[in-house]
Design a protein around this motif. Sequence first.
Motif, PDB file in Angstrom:
ATOM      1  N   ALA A 159       0.808  -1.223   0.000  1.00  0.00           N
ATOM      2  CA  ALA A 159       0.000   0.000   0.000  1.00  0.00           C
ATOM      3  C   ALA A 159       0.838   1.268   0.000  1.00  0.00           C
ATOM      4  CB  ALA A 159      -0.932  -0.003   1.210  1.00  0.00           C
ATOM      5  N   GLN A 160       2.126   1.138   0.277  1.00  0.00           N
ATOM      6  CA  GLN A 160       3.016   2.298   0.192  1.00  0.00           C
ATOM      7  C   GLN A 160       4.422   1.828  -0.124  1.00  0.00           C
ATOM      8  OE1 GLN A 160       3.421   4.586   3.750  1.00  0.00           O
ATOM      9  NE2 GLN A 160       4.139   2.889   4.974  1.00  0.00           N
ATOM     10  N   SER A 161       5.222   2.745  -0.604  1.00  0.00           N
ATOM     11  CA  SER A 161       6.597   2.417  -0.973  1.00  0.00           C
ATOM     12  C   SER A 161       7.434   2.100   0.260  1.00  0.00           C
ATOM     13  CB  SER A 161       7.228   3.588  -1.728  1.00  0.00           C
ATOM     14  OG  SER A 161       8.578   3.302  -2.027  1.00  0.00           O
ATOM     15  N   LYS A 162       8.394   1.220   0.092  1.00  0.00           N
ATOM     16  CA  LYS A 162       9.336   0.927   1.166  1.00  0.00           C
ATOM     17  C   LYS A 162      10.488   1.934   1.189  1.00  0.00           C
ATOM     18  CE  LYS A 162      12.381  -2.671  -0.057  1.00  0.00           C
ATOM     19  NZ  LYS A 162      12.648  -4.093  -0.259  1.00  0.00           N
ATOM     20  N   TYR A 163      10.544   2.834   0.217  1.00  0.00           N
ATOM     21  CA  TYR A 163      11.640   3.790   0.096  1.00  0.00           C
ATOM     22  C   TYR A 163      11.197   5.171   0.581  1.00  0.00           C
ATOM     23  CZ  TYR A 163      12.996  -0.018  -2.917  1.00  0.00           C
ATOM     24  OH  TYR A 163      13.267  -1.265  -3.399  1.00  0.00           O
ATOM     25  N   ALA A 164      11.908   5.715   1.573  1.00  0.00           N
ATOM     26  CA  ALA A 164      11.549   7.010   2.159  1.00  0.00           C
ATOM     27  C   ALA A 164      11.438   8.133   1.123  1.00  0.00           C
ATOM     28  CB  ALA A 164      12.529   7.385   3.266  1.00  0.00           C
ATOM     29  N   PRO A 165      12.390   8.270   0.176  1.00  0.00           N
ATOM     30  CA  PRO A 165      12.248   9.371  -0.790  1.00  0.00           C
ATOM     31  C   PRO A 165      10.966   9.270  -1.631  1.00  0.00           C
ATOM     32  CG  PRO A 165      14.470   8.445  -0.887  1.00  0.00           C
ATOM     33  CD  PRO A 165      13.652   7.537  -0.015  1.00  0.00           C
ATOM     34  N   VAL A 166      10.554   8.055  -1.941  1.00  0.00           N
ATOM     35  CA  VAL A 166       9.320   7.871  -2.713  1.00  0.00           C
ATOM     36  C   VAL A 166       8.113   8.216  -1.851  1.00  0.00           C
ATOM     37  CG1 VAL A 166       7.890   6.212  -3.988  1.00  0.00           C
ATOM     38  CG2 VAL A 166      10.400   6.126  -4.188  1.00  0.00           C
ATOM     39  N   ARG A 167       8.103   7.763  -0.588  1.00  0.00           N
ATOM     40  CA  ARG A 167       6.984   8.067   0.316  1.00  0.00           C
ATOM     41  C   ARG A 167       6.848   9.571   0.533  1.00  0.00           C
ATOM     42  NH1 ARG A 167       9.342   3.958   3.268  1.00  0.00           N
ATOM     43  NH2 ARG A 167       9.973   5.431   4.893  1.00  0.00           N
ATOM     44  N   GLU A 168       7.993  10.270   0.611  1.00  0.00           N
ATOM     45  CA  GLU A 168       7.956  11.720   0.804  1.00  0.00           C
ATOM     46  C   GLU A 168       7.366  12.422  -0.408  1.00  0.00           C
ATOM     47  OE1 GLU A 168      11.967  12.832   1.800  1.00  0.00           O
ATOM     48  OE2 GLU A 168      11.941  11.580   3.603  1.00  0.00           O
ATOM     49  N   ARG A 169       7.736  11.982  -1.583  1.00  0.00           N
ATOM     50  CA  ARG A 169       7.253  12.633  -2.807  1.00  0.00           C
ATOM     51  C   ARG A 169       5.831  12.223  -3.148  1.00  0.00           C
ATOM     52  NH1 ARG A 169      10.466  12.909  -8.492  1.00  0.00           N
ATOM     53  NH2 ARG A 169       8.941  14.102  -9.649  1.00  0.00           N
ATOM     54  N   TRP A 170       5.544  10.940  -3.013  1.00  0.00           N
ATOM     55  CA  TRP A 170       4.226  10.411  -3.377  1.00  0.00           C
ATOM     56  C   TRP A 170       3.651   9.578  -2.234  1.00  0.00           C
ATOM     57  CZ3 TRP A 170       7.343   8.479  -7.996  1.00  0.00           C
ATOM     58  CH2 TRP A 170       7.378   9.446  -9.007  1.00  0.00           C
ATOM     59  N   PRO A 171       3.142  10.225  -1.190  1.00  0.00           N
ATOM     60  CA  PRO A 171       2.527   9.446  -0.111  1.00  0.00           C
ATOM     61  C   PRO A 171       1.418   8.558  -0.691  1.00  0.00           C
ATOM     62  CG  PRO A 171       2.648  11.775   0.460  1.00  0.00           C
ATOM     63  CD  PRO A 171       3.029  11.661  -0.988  1.00  0.00           C
TER      64      PRO A 171
ATOM     65  N   VAL B 263      17.884   2.757  -2.593  1.00  0.00           N
ATOM     66  CA  VAL B 263      18.672   1.620  -2.123  1.00  0.00           C
ATOM     67  C   VAL B 263      17.711   0.579  -1.561  1.00  0.00           C
ATOM     68  CG1 VAL B 263      20.484   0.820  -0.571  1.00  0.00           C
ATOM     69  CG2 VAL B 263      20.672   3.074  -1.651  1.00  0.00           C
ATOM     70  N   ASP B 264      17.708  -0.573  -2.199  1.00  0.00           N
ATOM     71  CA  ASP B 264      16.857  -1.679  -1.780  1.00  0.00           C
ATOM     72  C   ASP B 264      17.595  -2.450  -0.687  1.00  0.00           C
ATOM     73  OD1 ASP B 264      14.880  -3.531  -1.567  1.00  0.00           O
ATOM     74  OD2 ASP B 264      15.152  -4.393  -3.557  1.00  0.00           O
ATOM     75  N   GLU B 265      17.168  -2.259   0.563  1.00  0.00           N
ATOM     76  CA  GLU B 265      17.803  -2.928   1.694  1.00  0.00           C
ATOM     77  C   GLU B 265      16.914  -4.061   2.160  1.00  0.00           C
ATOM     78  OE1 GLU B 265      19.861  -0.316   4.580  1.00  0.00           O
ATOM     79  OE2 GLU B 265      18.917   1.298   3.428  1.00  0.00           O
ATOM     80  N   TRP B 266      17.514  -5.243   2.287  1.00  0.00           N
ATOM     81  CA  TRP B 266      16.761  -6.410   2.732  1.00  0.00           C
ATOM     82  C   TRP B 266      17.716  -7.451   3.282  1.00  0.00           C
ATOM     83  CZ3 TRP B 266      17.267 -10.977  -0.388  1.00  0.00           C
ATOM     84  CH2 TRP B 266      17.958 -10.789  -1.575  1.00  0.00           C
ATOM     85  N   VAL B 267      17.161  -8.384   4.039  1.00  0.00           N
ATOM     86  CA  VAL B 267      17.951  -9.444   4.638  1.00  0.00           C
ATOM     87  C   VAL B 267      17.503 -10.763   4.023  1.00  0.00           C
ATOM     88  CG1 VAL B 267      18.542 -10.656   6.767  1.00  0.00           C
ATOM     89  CG2 VAL B 267      18.256  -8.162   6.784  1.00  0.00           C
ATOM     90  N   GLU B 268      18.452 -11.445   3.424  1.00  0.00           N
ATOM     91  CA  GLU B 268      18.193 -12.754   2.834  1.00  0.00           C
ATOM     92  C   GLU B 268      18.370 -13.819   3.916  1.00  0.00           C
ATOM     93  OE1 GLU B 268      20.013 -15.631  -0.682  1.00  0.00           O
ATOM     94  OE2 GLU B 268      21.029 -13.768  -0.160  1.00  0.00           O
ATOM     95  N   LEU B 269      17.341 -14.620   4.114  1.00  0.00           N
ATOM     96  CA  LEU B 269      17.450 -15.745   5.035  1.00  0.00           C
ATOM     97  C   LEU B 269      18.023 -16.926   4.277  1.00  0.00           C
ATOM     98  CD1 LEU B 269      14.041 -15.480   6.905  1.00  0.00           C
ATOM     99  CD2 LEU B 269      16.268 -14.602   7.603  1.00  0.00           C
ATOM    100  N   LEU B 270      19.106 -17.478   4.789  1.00  0.00           N
ATOM    101  CA  LEU B 270      19.778 -18.590   4.128  1.00  0.00           C
ATOM    102  C   LEU B 270      19.208 -19.918   4.616  1.00  0.00           C
ATOM    103  CD1 LEU B 270      23.410 -17.190   4.422  1.00  0.00           C
ATOM    104  CD2 LEU B 270      21.825 -16.995   2.485  1.00  0.00           C
ATOM    105  N   ASP B 271      19.250 -20.904   3.762  1.00  0.00           N
ATOM    106  CA  ASP B 271      18.690 -22.205   4.110  1.00  0.00           C
ATOM    107  C   ASP B 271      19.444 -22.883   5.252  1.00  0.00           C
ATOM    108  OD1 ASP B 271      16.596 -22.019   2.338  1.00  0.00           O
ATOM    109  OD2 ASP B 271      17.708 -22.950   0.701  1.00  0.00           O
ATOM    110  N   ASP B 272      20.674 -22.438   5.537  1.00  0.00           N
ATOM    111  CA  ASP B 272      21.428 -23.028   6.654  1.00  0.00           C
ATOM    112  C   ASP B 272      21.098 -22.361   7.985  1.00  0.00           C
ATOM    113  OD1 ASP B 272      22.729 -20.571   6.639  1.00  0.00           O
ATOM    114  OD2 ASP B 272      24.663 -21.377   6.014  1.00  0.00           O
ATOM    115  N   GLY B 273      20.124 -21.425   7.972  1.00  0.00           N
ATOM    116  CA  GLY B 273      19.718 -20.747   9.200  1.00  0.00           C
ATOM    117  C   GLY B 273      20.356 -19.382   9.378  1.00  0.00           C
ATOM    118  N   GLY B 274      21.357 -19.059   8.596  1.00  0.00           N
ATOM    119  CA  GLY B 274      22.008 -17.760   8.680  1.00  0.00           C
ATOM    120  C   GLY B 274      21.257 -16.710   7.878  1.00  0.00           C
ATOM    121  N   SER B 275      21.841 -15.548   7.802  1.00  0.00           N
ATOM    122  CA  SER B 275      21.243 -14.469   7.022  1.00  0.00           C
ATOM    123  C   SER B 275      22.346 -13.627   6.403  1.00  0.00           C
ATOM    124  CB  SER B 275      20.336 -13.606   7.898  1.00  0.00           C
ATOM    125  OG  SER B 275      21.095 -12.964   8.901  1.00  0.00           O
ATOM    126  N   ARG B 276      21.964 -12.880   5.380  1.00  0.00           N
ATOM    127  CA  ARG B 276      22.911 -12.025   4.676  1.00  0.00           C
ATOM    128  C   ARG B 276      22.199 -10.720   4.309  1.00  0.00           C
ATOM    129  NH1 ARG B 276      25.393 -14.654  -0.532  1.00  0.00           N
ATOM    130  NH2 ARG B 276      23.652 -15.890   0.118  1.00  0.00           N
TER     131      ARG B 276
END
Length: 170
Positions: free
Chosen positions: A60-72, A138-151
């Motif tokens: 329902a809204q952008s995950k990027y702050a600059p986009v949310r500021e310009r186009w709520p 900048v697309d920031e996210w955490v990848e969950l690895l199949d071994d239980g770790g994350s990146r």
Amino acid sequence: MSLRVDVCTEDDLAVLLAGETSRHLAHHHRERFAVQAQGSGHYLLAWRDGVNVGRASLTAQSKYAPVRERWPGCAEVNALAAFPQGQGTGTALLRLADSLARADGHQRIGLAVDPDDPGPRRLYERLGYRLWDGGPVVDEWVELLDDGGSRPHADPSDYLSKPLRENTAA
């Protein structure tokens, strides 16, 4: 081979989870369905002959702050995947996203794209998405690895959008 695209149901989620061998993707399915259950978006699925061949999230809204500021209230497509590509699955998912965003009252829809991957960008531009003039996001996210770790990831991306209603400011 008919293509069906629709919003994920509890039955669809059960089918996805039953066939999923990747811990990361199972988490992804649950997370996207939870967003939908909370009323903050839609989890879109594509099926061909009973096999899942694509997915996308519409928020329902952008995950990027600059986009949310310009186009709520700018709706946003994330995590679009089609397999195999080139069979109309991505197009069908994006058309459904546009339709749902309009029905939900959004004036605009957007998405981020890897600047080094021209294939998806051609699809988006063919469907009316245009590069915004606000620079990369900048697309920031955490990848969950199949071994239980994350990146963690921080991927610079181009942002494309399009109006969903007449007289929507660029």
